[in-house]
Design an enzyme around this catalytic site. Structure first.
Site, mmCIF file in Angstrom:
data_model
loop_
_atom_site.group_PDB
_atom_site.id
_atom_site.type_symbol
_atom_site.label_atom_id
_atom_site.label_comp_id
_atom_site.label_asym_id
_atom_site.label_seq_id
_atom_site.Cartn_x
_atom_site.Cartn_y
_atom_site.Cartn_z
ATOM 1 N N ASP A 83 18.223 9.512 18.801
ATOM 2 C CA ASP A 83 18.429 8.294 19.457
ATOM 3 C C ASP A 83 19.101 7.278 18.973
ATOM 4 O O ASP A 83 19.743 6.308 19.193
ATOM 5 C CB ASP A 83 17.205 7.789 20.291
ATOM 6 C CG ASP A 83 16.848 8.758 21.518
ATOM 7 O OD1 ASP A 83 17.868 9.346 21.920
ATOM 8 O OD2 ASP A 83 15.678 8.738 21.839
ATOM 9 N N LYS B 158 8.276 10.912 24.199
ATOM 10 C CA LYS B 158 8.799 10.879 23.027
ATOM 11 C C LYS B 158 7.651 10.656 21.688
ATOM 12 O O LYS B 158 7.851 10.809 20.569
ATOM 13 C CB LYS B 158 9.878 9.862 22.784
ATOM 14 C CG LYS B 158 11.088 10.275 23.473
ATOM 15 C CD LYS B 158 12.094 9.231 23.548
ATOM 16 C CE LYS B 158 13.552 9.553 24.276
ATOM 17 N NZ LYS B 158 14.455 8.663 24.299
#
Length: 304
Positions: free
Chosen positions: A110, A74
């Site tokens: 997220d 990420k």
């Protein structure tokens, strides 16, 4: 019956150990209901010799609309993108890449996913002081979501002190929340007076067994959240439930972030309630999840 669209969406997930990811069925079931031609492929870093940048370039050449990005890429993916959305720039982590004409845009769904899941599972809990374990890609999104939820004091623990300090610096955009950085060994002392605990580390997920904090430190009145959903009941969540604590497992986060990614990939509005029902059914079916298109659809069939 919904008329099938002529639009085709080729998307995927890059990460390590993602063979049991629920992302393919979550996305494809919602796409089928909307009449979309939608194909979701797993690209597991454990089985490839290419870098994240090489995989992004290959996916773009093959006509992918976009990619989800998960552990451990990420933050690594940032250097291969042309621009970032505001939320991705704030947290310094990307879990969704959309290929637009001439550029690759990084997004972070997220943050929304964690906030939405936490609000559904733990309404009206206290956000005075929260201890967060982990300052990586997921941890950055969690910290931002906690700030938006009204956390006044965040205690951050990560074995990588430099990474923890970077995240604390990024959270300076939220002046209402103070951030304290501690080493993992100091967590039990801080937890004794905390309102909540969030695990944003990989500890407890498939391939990373264990518990990030000894269960005896989970005191009455504490709420506990975990970002992990494979397995849905981690050792941490189980220990907290056994002690009668309120918990939020990673299921709510994964569904809401998937819905937000689906919106970015397609421009269509997903129905999160239907996707939550899909998740509940898939979670109950066991550790191996099948796409609505048959037993082979979860395989790593896209080979960029």
């Amino acid at each position: 019956m919904m008329t099938r669209s002529d639009q085709r969406f080729l998307v995927g997930l890059i990460g390590a150990g993602i063979g049991t990811s629920m992302s393919p069925p979550l996305h494809e079931l919602e796409a089928d209901r909307q009449g979309l031609r939608y194909y979701y492929h797993l690209i597991d870093l454990q089985h490839r010799g290419q870098t994240v940048g090489e995989l992004l370039g290959a996916a773009r050449r093959l006509g992918f609309r976009g990619l989800n990005i998960t552990h451990p890429a990420k933050q690594e993916v940032l250097e291969y993108l042309d621009t970032l959305s505001p939320e991705a720039a704030e947290v310094g982590a990307v879990n969704t890449v959309v290929f637009e004409p001439g550029r690759a845009v990084g997004h972070n769904t997220d943050r929304y996913g964690f906030a939405a899941g936490l609000a559904r599972a733990l309404p009206e809990v206290s956000f005075g002081h929260v201890v967060q374990l982990g300052a990586g890609g997921a941890g950055a999104a969690v910290a931002s979501a906690l700030a938006a939820a009204g956390v006044r004091r965040l205690t951050l623990a990560d074995p990588d002190g430099e990474r923890a300090h970077r995240l604390a610096g990024a959270m300076a955009v939220h002046p209402s929340m103070t951030v304290e950085i501690i080493v993992p060994g100091e967590v039990p002392g801080r937890l004794a007076t905390a309102d909540g605990l969030v695990n944003a580390t990989p500890i407890g997920m498939e391939g990373h067994p264990g518990v990030p904090i000894a269960p005896e430190h989970l005191h009455p009145g504490l709420w506990v959240a975990d970002v992990i959903y494979r397995p849905l009941e981690t050792e941490l969540i189980r220990a907290a439930r056994d002690r009668g604590l309120r918990v939020a497992d990673g299921g709510g986060m994964v569904v809401s972030q998937a819905a937000a990614s689906f919106r970015l990939f397609t421009g269509r509005e997903p129905d999160e309630r239907r996707m939550l029902a899909d998740f509940a059914r898939l979670a109950a079916s066991g550790p191996r999840h099948r796409s609505p298109r048959g037993p082979d659809a979860d395989r790593e069939s896209a080979r960029p």
